[in-house]
Design a protein around this motif. Sequence first.
Motif, PDB file in Angstrom:
ATOM      1  N   ASP A   1      -9.788   7.634  -0.535  1.00  0.00           N
ATOM      2  CA  ASP A   1     -10.344   8.761  -1.291  1.00  0.00           C
ATOM      3  C   ASP A   1     -11.826   9.016  -1.013  1.00  0.00           C
ATOM      4  OD1 ASP A   1      -7.884   9.151  -2.446  1.00  0.00           O
ATOM      5  OD2 ASP A   1      -8.354   8.060  -4.283  1.00  0.00           O
TER       6      ASP A   1
ATOM      7  N   ARG B   1       1.169   7.172  -6.878  1.00  0.00           N
ATOM      8  CA  ARG B   1       0.164   8.108  -7.386  1.00  0.00           C
ATOM      9  C   ARG B   1       0.378   9.541  -6.876  1.00  0.00           C
ATOM     10  NH1 ARG B   1      -5.718   7.524  -4.525  1.00  0.00           N
ATOM     11  NH2 ARG B   1      -5.124   8.373  -2.502  1.00  0.00           N
TER      12      ARG B   1
ATOM     13  N   THR C   1      -5.067  -3.364  -3.409  1.00  0.00           N
ATOM     14  CA  THR C   1      -4.660  -1.964  -3.592  1.00  0.00           C
ATOM     15  C   THR C   1      -5.785  -1.054  -4.076  1.00  0.00           C
ATOM     16  OG1 THR C   1      -2.346  -2.573  -3.915  1.00  0.00           O
ATOM     17  CG2 THR C   1      -3.036  -0.464  -4.796  1.00  0.00           C
TER      18      THR C   1
ATOM     19  N   ALA D   1       1.909   1.935  -3.441  1.00  0.00           N
ATOM     20  CA  ALA D   1       0.780   2.391  -4.274  1.00  0.00           C
ATOM     21  C   ALA D   1       0.477   3.867  -4.023  1.00  0.00           C
ATOM     22  CB  ALA D   1      -0.451   1.540  -3.985  1.00  0.00           C
ATOM     23  N   PHE D   2       0.542   4.287  -2.754  1.00  0.00           N
ATOM     24  CA  PHE D   2       0.310   5.700  -2.435  1.00  0.00           C
ATOM     25  C   PHE D   2       1.393   6.582  -3.060  1.00  0.00           C
ATOM     26  CE2 PHE D   2      -1.733   3.900   1.586  1.00  0.00           C
ATOM     27  CZ  PHE D   2      -3.024   4.075   1.117  1.00  0.00           C
TER      28      PHE D   2
ATOM     29  N   TRP E   1       0.825  -1.211   0.000  1.00  0.00           N
ATOM     30  CA  TRP E   1       0.000   0.000   0.000  1.00  0.00           C
ATOM     31  C   TRP E   1       0.858   1.260   0.000  1.00  0.00           C
ATOM     32  CZ3 TRP E   1      -3.545  -2.119   4.470  1.00  0.00           C
ATOM     33  CH2 TRP E   1      -4.324  -3.169   3.961  1.00  0.00           C
TER      34      TRP E   1
ATOM     35  N   ASP F   1       1.087  10.582  -3.474  1.00  0.00           N
ATOM     36  CA  ASP F   1       0.870  10.897  -2.064  1.00  0.00           C
ATOM     37  C   ASP F   1       2.199  10.963  -1.317  1.00  0.00           C
ATOM     38  OD1 ASP F   1      -1.957  10.938  -2.212  1.00  0.00           O
ATOM     39  OD2 ASP F   1      -2.053   8.752  -2.046  1.00  0.00           O
TER      40      ASP F   1
ATOM     41  N   LEU G   1      -7.077   2.321  -2.016  1.00  0.00           N
ATOM     42  CA  LEU G   1      -7.055   3.660  -2.622  1.00  0.00           C
ATOM     43  C   LEU G   1      -8.457   4.266  -2.652  1.00  0.00           C
ATOM     44  CD1 LEU G   1      -4.593   3.125  -5.629  1.00  0.00           C
ATOM     45  CD2 LEU G   1      -4.088   4.095  -3.387  1.00  0.00           C
ATOM     46  N   LYS G   2      -9.444   3.457  -2.980  1.00  0.00           N
ATOM     47  CA  LYS G   2     -10.833   3.942  -3.013  1.00  0.00           C
ATOM     48  C   LYS G   2     -11.285   4.340  -1.610  1.00  0.00           C
ATOM     49  CE  LYS G   2     -15.368   2.853  -4.917  1.00  0.00           C
ATOM     50  NZ  LYS G   2     -16.165   1.941  -5.742  1.00  0.00           N
TER      51      LYS G   2
END
Length: 272
Positions: A230, A25, A222, A21-22, A18, A27, A226-227
Motif C-alpha cells: 500500500d 481484504r 502479513t 491476506a490479500f 500473503w 484484492d 500489506l503496508k
Amino acid sequence: MAKTIFITGASRGFGKIWAEAFLKRGDKVVATARNTTSLNDLVEQYGDAILPLQLDVNDRAAGFAAVKQAQQKFGSIDVLINNAGYGLFGTIEETSEQEARDQIETNVFGLLWLTQAVLPVMRQQGHGHIIQISSVLGVATLPVLGVYNASKFAVEGLSETLAAEVAGFGIKVTLVEPNGFSTDWAGASAAQSQTMPEYDGVKAAFQAGLTDDSFGKPEATTPAILKLVDAENPPLRLFLGKVALPWVKQVYANRLATWEEWADVATAAHGH
C-alpha cells in the motif's frame, strides 16, 4: 483501493499466507504454484477473486503466458511478488553441478523471467510494484548455504539495477529480506547436498548458532507486506524479522573497517 497481485510460489509458506491476506481484504490475486491443488481452499472461499495458475517459474514461455492470462482475467497487474524459490543446504565443495544449476535456475532466472514478463504490462499502465523476495542472506552470508547465498546476492544486484531502470515508468521495486522464519523452507521445501564428513564441524557450529528465537512467526509478516504493497513510496529494501538488522549492521561495520584498513593500497592501485 483494491489491487491485483500476482504472486509466485503461493502453495505454502509466505506465498499462501500473503495470498490469503490479500484476498481477505478484497484484492484480486493471481496465485501460481507447481501444484495448484493446495490453493483449492482459497478458490472455494474467494471464487473469482483468485486465479490459480500452474506454473514452473523456470519455464520462461509459461511465465509470459501466465502474465498474459492474468492480464486478460483482471485487466491489470498492480503488484508482482516473486516469491518462488527454495534453499539448498550444503557446503560449496559438497554441491553438485546439477544442484548448483537448479538453485540458480529457480531463484535467479525464474525471478528474472517473471520480472521481464510483467514489465511491459506495468509500463503500459504507467504504474506497478515489483517485490522480490530475497533474504538477509542476500546481504550477509552463512556457511552451508553458499549457492543459496549466491542466488540471493544475484537477486539483489539485478533488482537494484532494475529499480534505477524502471523508475521513470512509474514502476517501484522492493527487495524483501527476511531473516529465518518457521516455514518449511528448511524442511520439505529444501534440497540437501550429499554430505562430506570433513565439514561435520562447520555444520555443527552452524546448528549451534541457531536458537528458537532466531526464527520469526510467518503469520506475523502479513501486516508488513500489506503496508509495503500500500505504500506510495515503498523502500528499495525491507528486512522482515528482528534478527536481520542488528546482524547486518555488524557485518557492514566489519566490511567498512577492512576497506578502510586497505584504503591506501586501493588508492595506489588507481595509478594516478
